[in-house]
Design a protein around this motif. Structure first.
Motif, PDB file in Angstrom:
ATOM      1  N   LEU A 253       9.969  -7.191  -7.956  1.00  0.00           N
ATOM      2  CA  LEU A 253       9.770  -7.529  -6.536  1.00  0.00           C
ATOM      3  C   LEU A 253       8.463  -6.902  -6.041  1.00  0.00           C
ATOM      4  CD1 LEU A 253      13.353  -7.126  -5.004  1.00  0.00           C
ATOM      5  CD2 LEU A 253      11.973  -9.199  -5.153  1.00  0.00           C
ATOM      6  N   PRO A 254       7.940  -7.376  -4.918  1.00  0.00           N
ATOM      7  CA  PRO A 254       6.690  -6.821  -4.389  1.00  0.00           C
ATOM      8  C   PRO A 254       6.732  -5.293  -4.314  1.00  0.00           C
ATOM      9  CG  PRO A 254       7.240  -8.778  -3.158  1.00  0.00           C
ATOM     10  CD  PRO A 254       8.391  -8.523  -4.104  1.00  0.00           C
ATOM     11  N   GLY A 255       5.644  -4.652  -4.734  1.00  0.00           N
ATOM     12  CA  GLY A 255       5.558  -3.204  -4.745  1.00  0.00           C
ATOM     13  C   GLY A 255       5.824  -2.628  -6.121  1.00  0.00           C
ATOM     14  N   ASP A 256       6.489  -3.419  -6.992  1.00  0.00           N
ATOM     15  CA  ASP A 256       6.790  -2.914  -8.335  1.00  0.00           C
ATOM     16  C   ASP A 256       5.539  -2.939  -9.210  1.00  0.00           C
ATOM     17  OD1 ASP A 256       9.372  -2.631  -7.495  1.00  0.00           O
ATOM     18  OD2 ASP A 256      10.139  -4.408  -8.508  1.00  0.00           O
ATOM     19  N   PHE A 257       5.450  -1.942 -10.051  1.00  0.00           N
ATOM     20  CA  PHE A 257       4.312  -1.764 -10.940  1.00  0.00           C
ATOM     21  C   PHE A 257       4.769  -2.176 -12.339  1.00  0.00           C
ATOM     22  CE2 PHE A 257       1.335   1.115 -13.283  1.00  0.00           C
ATOM     23  CZ  PHE A 257       0.163   0.591 -12.750  1.00  0.00           C
ATOM     24  N   VAL A 258       3.991  -3.019 -12.998  1.00  0.00           N
ATOM     25  CA  VAL A 258       4.433  -3.593 -14.269  1.00  0.00           C
ATOM     26  C   VAL A 258       3.379  -3.462 -15.362  1.00  0.00           C
ATOM     27  CG1 VAL A 258       5.172  -5.712 -15.440  1.00  0.00           C
ATOM     28  CG2 VAL A 258       5.798  -5.331 -13.056  1.00  0.00           C
ATOM     29  N   GLY A 259       3.823  -3.182 -16.536  1.00  0.00           N
ATOM     30  CA  GLY A 259       2.936  -3.274 -17.693  1.00  0.00           C
ATOM     31  C   GLY A 259       2.406  -1.933 -18.162  1.00  0.00           C
ATOM     32  N   MET A 260       2.844  -0.868 -17.507  1.00  0.00           N
ATOM     33  CA  MET A 260       2.470   0.482 -17.919  1.00  0.00           C
ATOM     34  C   MET A 260       2.854   0.693 -19.384  1.00  0.00           C
ATOM     35  SD  MET A 260       3.633   3.947 -15.948  1.00  0.00           S
ATOM     36  CE  MET A 260       4.684   2.947 -14.895  1.00  0.00           C
ATOM     37  N   THR A 261       1.908   0.927 -20.221  1.00  0.00           N
ATOM     38  CA  THR A 261       2.248   1.183 -21.611  1.00  0.00           C
ATOM     39  C   THR A 261       1.047   1.764 -22.341  1.00  0.00           C
ATOM     40  OG1 THR A 261       3.082   0.239 -23.667  1.00  0.00           O
ATOM     41  CG2 THR A 261       1.659  -1.165 -22.351  1.00  0.00           C
TER      42      THR A 261
ATOM     43  N   ARG B  24       0.793  -1.220   0.000  1.00  0.00           N
ATOM     44  CA  ARG B  24       0.000   0.000   0.000  1.00  0.00           C
ATOM     45  C   ARG B  24       0.832   1.280   0.000  1.00  0.00           C
ATOM     46  NH1 ARG B  24      -4.280   2.876   2.547  1.00  0.00           N
ATOM     47  NH2 ARG B  24      -3.806   3.030   4.753  1.00  0.00           N
ATOM     48  N   GLY B  25       1.882   1.294   0.781  1.00  0.00           N
ATOM     49  CA  GLY B  25       2.688   2.509   0.913  1.00  0.00           C
ATOM     50  C   GLY B  25       3.623   2.746  -0.253  1.00  0.00           C
ATOM     51  N   PHE B  26       3.803   1.723  -1.085  1.00  0.00           N
ATOM     52  CA  PHE B  26       4.705   1.856  -2.224  1.00  0.00           C
ATOM     53  C   PHE B  26       3.896   2.022  -3.499  1.00  0.00           C
ATOM     54  CE2 PHE B  26       6.173  -1.168   0.927  1.00  0.00           C
ATOM     55  CZ  PHE B  26       7.351  -0.579   1.332  1.00  0.00           C
ATOM     56  N   SER B  27       4.528   1.712  -4.579  1.00  0.00           N
ATOM     57  CA  SER B  27       3.865   1.595  -5.868  1.00  0.00           C
ATOM     58  C   SER B  27       3.058   2.845  -6.201  1.00  0.00           C
ATOM     59  CB  SER B  27       2.975   0.356  -5.870  1.00  0.00           C
ATOM     60  OG  SER B  27       2.619   0.031  -7.183  1.00  0.00           O
ATOM     61  N   VAL B  28       2.071   2.703  -7.056  1.00  0.00           N
ATOM     62  CA  VAL B  28       1.246   3.848  -7.420  1.00  0.00           C
ATOM     63  C   VAL B  28       0.284   4.208  -6.318  1.00  0.00           C
ATOM     64  CG1 VAL B  28       1.312   3.672  -9.928  1.00  0.00           C
ATOM     65  CG2 VAL B  28      -0.282   2.249  -8.655  1.00  0.00           C
ATOM     66  N   CYS B  29      -0.062   3.248  -5.503  1.00  0.00           N
ATOM     67  CA  CYS B  29      -1.098   3.440  -4.498  1.00  0.00           C
ATOM     68  C   CYS B  29      -0.746   4.552  -3.518  1.00  0.00           C
ATOM     69  CB  CYS B  29      -1.312   2.146  -3.728  1.00  0.00           C
ATOM     70  SG  CYS B  29      -1.376   0.696  -4.795  1.00  0.00           S
ATOM     71  N   ALA B  30       0.545   4.731  -3.286  1.00  0.00           N
ATOM     72  CA  ALA B  30       1.001   5.710  -2.307  1.00  0.00           C
ATOM     73  C   ALA B  30       0.472   7.111  -2.604  1.00  0.00           C
ATOM     74  CB  ALA B  30       2.521   5.741  -2.268  1.00  0.00           C
ATOM     75  N   SER B  31       0.077   7.361  -3.859  1.00  0.00           N
ATOM     76  CA  SER B  31      -0.347   8.714  -4.238  1.00  0.00           C
ATOM     77  C   SER B  31      -1.832   8.950  -4.020  1.00  0.00           C
ATOM     78  CB  SER B  31       0.008   8.954  -5.707  1.00  0.00           C
ATOM     79  OG  SER B  31      -0.729   8.079  -6.531  1.00  0.00           O
ATOM     80  N   LEU B  32      -2.555   7.937  -3.570  1.00  0.00           N
ATOM     81  CA  LEU B  32      -4.016   8.073  -3.466  1.00  0.00           C
ATOM     82  C   LEU B  32      -4.464   8.417  -2.050  1.00  0.00           C
ATOM     83  CD1 LEU B  32      -4.909   4.875  -5.532  1.00  0.00           C
ATOM     84  CD2 LEU B  32      -4.949   7.252  -6.333  1.00  0.00           C
ATOM     85  N   ASP B  33      -5.464   9.281  -1.938  1.00  0.00           N
ATOM     86  CA  ASP B  33      -6.040   9.529  -0.612  1.00  0.00           C
ATOM     87  C   ASP B  33      -7.075   8.434  -0.311  1.00  0.00           C
ATOM     88  OD1 ASP B  33      -8.607  10.165  -1.648  1.00  0.00           O
ATOM     89  OD2 ASP B  33      -8.002  12.240  -1.948  1.00  0.00           O
ATOM     90  N   GLN B  34      -7.651   8.454   0.881  1.00  0.00           N
ATOM     91  CA  GLN B  34      -8.484   7.315   1.276  1.00  0.00           C
ATOM     92  C   GLN B  34      -9.745   7.157   0.437  1.00  0.00           C
ATOM     93  OE1 GLN B  34      -9.616   9.530   5.381  1.00  0.00           O
ATOM     94  NE2 GLN B  34     -10.634   7.556   5.054  1.00  0.00           N
ATOM     95  N   PHE B  35     -10.248   8.289  -0.095  1.00  0.00           N
ATOM     96  CA  PHE B  35     -11.470   8.206  -0.905  1.00  0.00           C
ATOM     97  C   PHE B  35     -11.154   7.607  -2.277  1.00  0.00           C
ATOM     98  CE2 PHE B  35     -11.920  11.833   1.993  1.00  0.00           C
ATOM     99  CZ  PHE B  35     -12.988  11.358   2.749  1.00  0.00           C
ATOM    100  N   GLU B  36     -10.052   8.090  -2.833  1.00  0.00           N
ATOM    101  CA  GLU B  36      -9.609   7.554  -4.117  1.00  0.00           C
ATOM    102  C   GLU B  36      -9.320   6.068  -3.977  1.00  0.00           C
ATOM    103  OE1 GLU B  36      -7.438  11.468  -6.063  1.00  0.00           O
ATOM    104  OE2 GLU B  36      -6.324  10.253  -4.619  1.00  0.00           O
ATOM    105  N   MET B  37      -8.670   5.717  -2.876  1.00  0.00           N
ATOM    106  CA  MET B  37      -8.308   4.319  -2.618  1.00  0.00           C
ATOM    107  C   MET B  37      -9.553   3.437  -2.632  1.00  0.00           C
ATOM    108  SD  MET B  37      -5.464   2.596  -1.705  1.00  0.00           S
ATOM    109  CE  MET B  37      -4.379   3.333  -0.491  1.00  0.00           C
ATOM    110  N   ARG B  38     -10.617   3.934  -1.997  1.00  0.00           N
ATOM    111  CA  ARG B  38     -11.881   3.207  -1.948  1.00  0.00           C
ATOM    112  C   ARG B  38     -12.377   2.872  -3.358  1.00  0.00           C
ATOM    113  NH1 ARG B  38     -15.363   3.948   2.339  1.00  0.00           N
ATOM    114  NH2 ARG B  38     -13.415   4.294   3.452  1.00  0.00           N
ATOM    115  N   GLU B  39     -12.296   3.876  -4.208  1.00  0.00           N
ATOM    116  CA  GLU B  39     -12.765   3.696  -5.585  1.00  0.00           C
ATOM    117  C   GLU B  39     -11.813   2.761  -6.348  1.00  0.00           C
ATOM    118  OE1 GLU B  39     -13.079   7.426  -7.653  1.00  0.00           O
ATOM    119  OE2 GLU B  39     -13.760   6.461  -9.507  1.00  0.00           O
TER     120      GLU B  39
END
Lengths: 237, 237
Positions: free
Chosen positions: B88-96, B21-36
Motif C-alpha cells: 500500500l502507499p508508503g510501503d518500501f519495497v525491494g530492499m535487498t 513523506r511522513g511514512f516510509s524511509v523518508c520520515a527519517s530524513l531532515d530537510q537538507f538530506e531530503m533535498r539531496e
DNA sequence: GCCGGTCTTTGATTCAGATCAATGCAGGTT
DNA sequence: AACCTGCATTGATCTGAATCAAAGACCGGC
C-alpha cells in the motif's frame, strides 16, 4: 583481582576466542569496537528444553547463538504451534523495535548464547553505520528465508515440504561444519511437523516414504541423504 | 529553464508535496538530506497488471509506493504462486543486498512509485545512521508480519484465514484512510487465494459462508464488515 | 535386566479443502 | 438488445493430510 575474574567470566571469555566471531553482527566490528562491544555481552547457558525468551516477554535482550540449536515459534491461544525457524550457531536472534518479542525461543539440547541488553546495545549501535548495515543485511536475509517458507507452507505437498526441509537443513549444516550427507536432526518429529505445517504422523509417514523410494536412510538422531539429487528435485519442484 | 522543468518532472515534483513523506524511509530524513535525496528518486507510473519487477530480475532499484496497490509473489517452476504480500502507499519495497529480487511485484490497478537506483541510494544511506535505523525498523516490521503470515499459512483453517485477511486488510486501510467498516478489495479472488494458500473456490465459498453467518456483506469491489467483533474473534482464535 | 515414560511408526477412518464441471453475472463491443 | 470474455459463485466428487487408535522402539533409572 577477584572482580576482574568475575567480570571476565560474566563477559564470557571475551570475543577474541569466540567461535562465531567471523559471522553474525560481530563481523562488522573493528578491533576497537569489538573491545567495547565485549563489555555489553554476557555468556549464558540453557539446559535442554529451557525457554530463552517467551512470546509475551518484554524484549530486553538480543542473542547471538554460540552453541547448540534453538527453535523459534509462535503459539495460537488454543495451543496450535507454528515454528518460524531453527537457530544455529552464529545466528542473531531477537532483533526488534517492538516492546515484546512476539515469538518464543527455546533450547533444543543444551545451548550457549551471547546475550546483549537491548538498551546499551542500541546506544552502541546508534552511530555505527557498519554495524547498522550488517544488521540490515541479516534482517533482509531472514526476510527472504521467511518468504521462501511462506511458499512452502502455502503451496507445497507434504513430500515436497519434508524434502525441502531436509535439503535446507543439510545446506545450513554444511556451511557450518563442512560437507556431509549425514544430516543430524536434533529436533523432534513434532518440531518438524510444526515447522512444515503438518502433523507428526504425516511427517513420519513421509520420512518412511522417502526411505522406501531410496532418497534417504533413517538413522538414529537423523537421516542420511542417499540420493540428494532426487531430494533436491523435490525441493525445487 | 527547459532542463529545470524536465528535471522537476523526472524527480517527481519533489518530496515536499509527497503524500507518503511522513511514512516510509523518508520520515527519517531532515530537510537538507531530503533535498539531496530528492535527486536520487524518480516517479514512475505503471498501468494495471504491469510488472514493476520480476523474481529473476537484477535488483537495481528500490521502490516507495506512492499510489495504488501492488502484489508481491513468488512462482514455483510449475506455476504455483504464493503471494507474499500486498503493498500500500508508503510501503518500501525491494530492499535487498542480493543480486536478484527473489520475488515479483506487479500493479493491481494503476500505480505510481518513487524509484531509487540501488547504487546511489546505497552511497547516500551508507553514513546516515538515522536512515539506516529506519530501514532496520521497516525490515524488522516486515519480518514480524512475515512470521504472522507463516502461522496463518501453516496452522489456520480456511475460515480463519479469510477472516484474518479481511481484518488485517481493513486495519491497514484504516491506518491509511481513516476508520470505516467498508473494506475495498482491489485484488481478485485468485490473488486472495494465492495469499492465503487456498484455492479460488474455497475463498469464494468462505466469503459466502461468512456472509450467511452475518459477519460480512459482499459488495461489488469489496466487503463490509457487519460484525467486526466476530471477525476479529475468528482472526485471533 | 526390567520397568515406565516418551517419542515414533503404522494402520483405519474421516474430513477439510482441492479438483472437476457448470452456471451466473457484470462490463465492454458491435 | 445480443454477444462476448473474464471473473465469481455454486454444486458434485475426490483426495491428501488430519484424526483416531494401536503398536513398536528407545531411552534413563533402578
Amino acid at each position: 583481582m577477584k572482580t576482574s575474574l568475575v567480570a571476565v567470566d560474566l563477559h564470557g571469555q571475551g570475543c577474541a576466542d569466540c567461535a562465531v566471531r567471523g559471522f553474525s553482527v560481530c563481523a562488522s566490528l573493528d578491533q576497537f569496537e569489538m573491545r567495547e562491544f565485549e563489555h555489553l555481552s554476557r555468556r549464558v547457558s540453557f539446559a535442554s528444553c529451557e525457554t530463552v525468551f517467551a512470546q509475551e516477554d518484554t524484549s530486553s535482550f538480543f542473542y547471538n547463538l554460540l552453541d547448540g540449536v534453538m527453535r523459534l515459534y509462535k503459539l495460537l491461544p488454543d495451543g496450535r504451534r507454528q515454528i518460524v525457524g531453527f537457530v544455529l550457531p552464529g545466528d542473531f536472534v531477537g532483533m526488534t523495535t517492538e516492546e515484546r518479542h512476539g515469538f518464543s525461543a527455546d533450547a533444543i539440547g543444551p545451548v550457549t548464547v551471547c546475550q546483549f541488553a537491548k538498551m546499551p546495545f542500541g546506544r552502541f549501535a546508534e552511530d555505527k553505520p557498519n554495524l547498522l548495515r550488517r544488521m540490515n543485511e541479516l534482517a533482509v536475509q531472514e526476510l527472504n528465508q521467511a518468504r521462501d517458507h511462506m511458499v512452502l507452507l502455502g503451496r507445497r505437498s507434504a513430500e515436497e515440504k519434508v524434502a525441502t526441509f531436509l535439503v535446507g537443513w543439510r545446506d545450513r549444516l554444511v556451511e557450518l561444519r563442512g560437507p556431509s550427507n549425514m544430516v543430524p536432526l536434533p529436533m523432534s518429529r513434532q518440531d518438524i511437523a510444526d515447522y512444515l505445517g503438518l502433523t507428526i504422523e504425516t511427517v513420519s509417514r513421509t520420512f518412511t516414504k522417502l526411505e522406501r523410494e531410496g532418497i534417504i536412510a533413517i538413522l538414529p538422531g537423523g537421516v542420511s541423504l542417499r540420493d540428494s539429487a532426487r531430494a533436491e528435485a523435490l525441493a525445487a519442484a
